[in-house]
Design an enzyme around this catalytic site. Structure first.
Site, mmCIF file in Angstrom:
data_model
loop_
_atom_site.group_PDB
_atom_site.id
_atom_site.type_symbol
_atom_site.label_atom_id
_atom_site.label_comp_id
_atom_site.label_asym_id
_atom_site.label_seq_id
_atom_site.Cartn_x
_atom_site.Cartn_y
_atom_site.Cartn_z
ATOM 1 N N SER A 192 0.617 -1.113 0.096
ATOM 2 C CA SER A 192 -0.077 -0.021 0.034
ATOM 3 C C SER A 192 0.771 1.225 -0.047
ATOM 4 O O SER A 192 1.847 1.284 -0.710
ATOM 5 C CB SER A 192 -0.897 0.059 1.203
ATOM 6 O OG SER A 192 -2.079 0.916 1.119
ATOM 7 N N ASP A 403 -8.537 -5.796 -4.969
ATOM 8 C CA ASP A 403 -8.205 -4.789 -4.196
ATOM 9 C C ASP A 403 -9.372 -3.471 -4.263
ATOM 10 O O ASP A 403 -9.455 -2.996 -5.072
ATOM 11 C CB ASP A 403 -6.703 -4.277 -4.385
ATOM 12 C CG ASP A 403 -6.122 -3.417 -3.525
ATOM 13 O OD1 ASP A 403 -7.233 -2.520 -2.856
ATOM 14 O OD2 ASP A 403 -5.073 -3.306 -3.528
ATOM 15 N N HIS A 443 -6.913 -5.950 -0.367
ATOM 16 C CA HIS A 443 -5.953 -4.870 -0.265
ATOM 17 C C HIS A 443 -4.805 -5.498 0.586
ATOM 18 O O HIS A 443 -4.752 -5.610 1.735
ATOM 19 C CB HIS A 443 -6.439 -3.841 0.388
ATOM 20 C CG HIS A 443 -5.417 -2.500 0.293
ATOM 21 N ND1 HIS A 443 -4.960 -2.175 -0.847
ATOM 22 C CD2 HIS A 443 -5.034 -1.827 1.264
ATOM 23 C CE1 HIS A 443 -3.893 -1.215 -0.534
ATOM 24 N NE2 HIS A 443 -4.108 -0.772 0.784
#
Ligand SMILES: *[C@@H]1O[C@H](CO)[C@@H](O)[C@H](O)[C@H]1NC(C)=O
Ligand SMILES: *[C@@H]1O[C@H](CO)[C@@H](O)[C@H](O)[C@H]1NC(C)=O
Ligand SMILES: *[C@@H]1O[C@H](CO)[C@@H](O)[C@H](O)[C@H]1NC(C)=O
Ligand SMILES: *[C@@H]1O[C@H](CO)[C@@H](O)[C@H](O)[C@H]1NC(C)=O
Ligand SMILES: *[C@@H]1O[C@H](CO)[C@@H](O)[C@H](O)[C@H]1NC(C)=O
Ligand SMILES: *[C@@H]1O[C@H](CO)[C@@H](O)[C@H](O)[C@H]1NC(C)=O
Ligand SMILES: *[C@@H]1O[C@H](CO)[C@@H](O)[C@H](O)[C@H]1NC(C)=O
Ligand SMILES: *[C@@H]1O[C@H](CO)[C@@H](O)[C@H](O)[C@H]1NC(C)=O
Ligand SMILES: [Ca+2]
Length: 529
Positions: A192, A403, A443
């Site tokens: 991320s 995601d 994610h």
């Protein structure tokens, strides 16, 4: 102890150059308690050094409450060292180095997430369990909000790149002083914002790491903030007729699967190639008299807009669409009828420096303005990775195809950007940069499919390089074994203790998974083409 180190490395099939300098746990503990006076490092002030025995459930009492659990279980014996490093006269990072007794000679830097200033303790614990001297920092501020950026460009600069880079320099020095010899190879693990930080390092500080694992990277950051912020401008608040309530999203997801799940050859709830899916929600529009389990034409239009790319005023694409398949997660996280915290904070505290900025007003001119400010080049979009390539750095990039937070479709765009900037086709990029698309993965971790690839706790099923992205990059750097695919695991009911449901190989871009026939839960029933 030497035997133990040898056993450890044999287990991983990797030769370790270093021998552990501490021949007994008592030596290690004594070394830890007497290390502080030896740590004379520029700009750094040591806060503490403490021995933490294997199995400790460590209390991190001064952790900012917004950062998550103030507890971390540590699986191995470590020396835990806390330092403060000044990055300017009015900014600095809080950093920790976790130094395992069973050191492999390797160094590991870790990243952060969102807008946060939170040391990533789970990643520190993961790194030391694998024998890395592991460092993590708070990214220059404490807590998950971006409020610290307000009129504080030095704090913002730490967030953009300086915290990770500074921490590498300090952390390598602490490692050298503690063990009495430098590390052999240096690695990075992040997802991320941590994925963006990994690419920032590859782009601008190629000397910092020999191997980089960068997941779900938040690169093209300013457009990502606009893309995320736009959802609220599409849905309106939860009383608007444009709003689609949470309860309708499972229905929409089911409809996506109906149209697209079989495109990869198997109806298993997983889209191996969401790129092929051009979802049309008009089939869900209520027929005359129907009021439940259907969409109004206005809501159907909302769905189509939410699943479309961010475009500039002239219609050119700034940021790709959310990939189909992640609707339920995205609804819970992004389509809530409230302004998301990240774009809201980013625009208020880093772009306009104006606490009265209204997230409902977000439009084209804001997208352009954010790109023109691009503080400290947070875009992280440099396509020329020649310096990393020339230094022999290996980059393992992954992105989950479910995601809901950062669309996986941004990752191929970056990959192609590197390819065209450097004039290298995938066959040549393979020498130093490989990208894997993880089907059924949300994610960073989680998701409906074989999402466990050792990217972080608790998504760790194996230390085998074929099934673990961190050990895969180690094997690539140290033994030249470049990964062709990454095998992911799905646990029964998503729970490790319930055992393995199935495994599936995730392909190296630009290949995608194709079903050959047979049992879809058998990895050999699939082929990367
Ligand atoms: C660690 O300690 C805290 C506080 O007592 C507790 O809530 C948590 O469950 C413990 N974690 C583990 C894995 O034992
Ligand atoms: C070192 O690793 C070995 C094998 O993995 C283990 O048996 C031993 O307890 C470890 N020692 C320390 C001090 O962590
Ligand atoms: C962050 O928290 C740490 C630990 O409590 C503290 O030492 C440090 O000064 C804080 N940093 C900032 C910028 O507030
Ligand atoms: C904890 O984090 C929040 C959100 O980022 C912030 O507002 C607060 O000031 C922080 N608390 C401390 C003690 O630093
Ligand atoms: C807000 O502050 C940042 C640096 O912190 C700066 O780059 C930006 O230009 C400022 N924005 C405005 C509108 O002045
Ligand atoms: C609608 O939003 C308001 C304010 O954000 C919130 O309090 C309320 O619970 C929401 N209603 C529903 C049905 O989600
Ligand atoms: C965007 O919004 C601002 C006010 O928030 C307004 O001044 C501007 O005209 C708008 N631009 C476009 C292209 O709609
Ligand atoms: C998985 O979960 C379902 C429903 O939650 C339950 O019926 C089933 O027994 C679980 N299976 C295992 C192996 O735990
Ligand atoms: Ca499928």
């Amino acid at each position: 102890m030497k035997l133990a180190v040898a056993t450890f490395s044999a287990l991983f099939g990797i030769a370790c150059a270093n021998e552990n300098p501490y021949s007994s746990p008592n030596d290690f503990q004594a070394a830890c308690s007497s290390i502080i006076p030896k740590l004379n490092i520029e700009h750094a002030t040591v806060q503490f050094a403490e021995y933490v025995p294997a199995g400790t459930n460590l209390s991190i009492s001064d952790r900012n409450v917004t950062c998550g659990s103030p507890w971390q279980v540590v699986a191995v014996d470590i020396c835990r060292i806390g330092v403060h490093v000044a990055t300017s006269t009015c900014s600095g990072i809080v950093s920790e180095a976790w130094l395992p007794a069973n050191w492999t000679g390797r160094f590991l830097g870790t990243g952060n997430g969102g807008l946060n200033g939170c040391i990533n303790y789970p990643d520190l614990a993961y790194g030391v369990e694998l024998g890395f001297a592991t460092v993590g920092a708070n990214n220059g501020h404490n807590g998950t909000s971006g409020g610290a950026f307000f009129n504080s460009p030095e704090v913002l600069e730490d967030f953009v790149y300086r915290s990770v880079h500074t921490n590498v320099i300090t952390g390598k020095e602490i490692t050298r002083i503690f063990y009495g010899e430098p590390h052999t190879k240096s690695y990075y693990l992040g997802c991320s914002t941590g994925g963006r930080q990994g690419f920032k390092e590859a782009q601008d500080f190629p000397e910092d790491f020999d191997g980089i694992v960068a997941g779900a990277p938040a690169f093209d950051w300013n457009d990502l903030m606009s893309w995320t912020g736009r959802f609220y401008t599409i849905t309106g608040d939860n009383t608007s007729d444009t709003f689609v309530p949470q309860t309708l999203w499972p229905l929409i997801h089911e409809d996506v699967l109906k149209q697209c799940d079989g495109l990869d050859g198997v109806e298993d709830g997983i889209l191996e190639n969401p790129k092929l899916c051009n979802y049309d929600s008009t089939g869900l529009i209520c027929s005359a008299g129907e009021t439940e389990n259907c969409l109004t034409p206005t809501q159907s239009n909302t769905v189509q807009q939410l699943l479309s790319p961010l475009t500039s005023e002239d219609g050119s694409v700034l940021y790709p669409r959310l990939q189909p398949g992640s609707e339920i997660g995205a609804a819970a996280r992004q389509f809530t009828g409230e302004p998301g915290p990240y774009p809201y904070d980013w625009y208020r505290w880093a772009i306009y420096n104006d606490s009265t900025w209204d997230p409902a007003s977000l439009n084209y001119s804001d997208y352009d303005f954010a790109n023109s400010v691009n503080p400290f080049n947070i875009a992280t979009w440099k396509g020329d990775l020649s310096d990393a390539k020339d230094r022999g750095v290996k980059i393992l990039h992954y992105h989950g195809l479910e995601d809901p937070a950062i669309t996986s479709e941004i990752s191929p765009v970056y990959y192609e950007h590197v390819s065209s900037t450097m004039g290298l086709p995938p066959s040549e990029l393979d020498a130093f940069y490989r990208f894997f698309q993880l089907s059924g993965t949300a994610h960073c971790t989680g998701g409906a499919g074989a999402s466990v690839v050792g990217q972080r706790y608790p998504a760790v099923g194996s230390f085998d390089p074929k099934e673990n992205v961190l050990m895969a990059v180690v094997d690539w750097v140290e033994n030249g074994n470049a990964p062709e695919y990454i095998t992911g695991t799905k646990w029964v009911n998503g729970t490790k203790s319930s055992g393995v449901d199935y495994k599936r190989r995730h392909c190296k871009y630009p290949k995608t998974n194709h079903f050959k026939g047979g049992d879809a839960k058998n990895p050999d029933s699939w082929e990367c083409e």
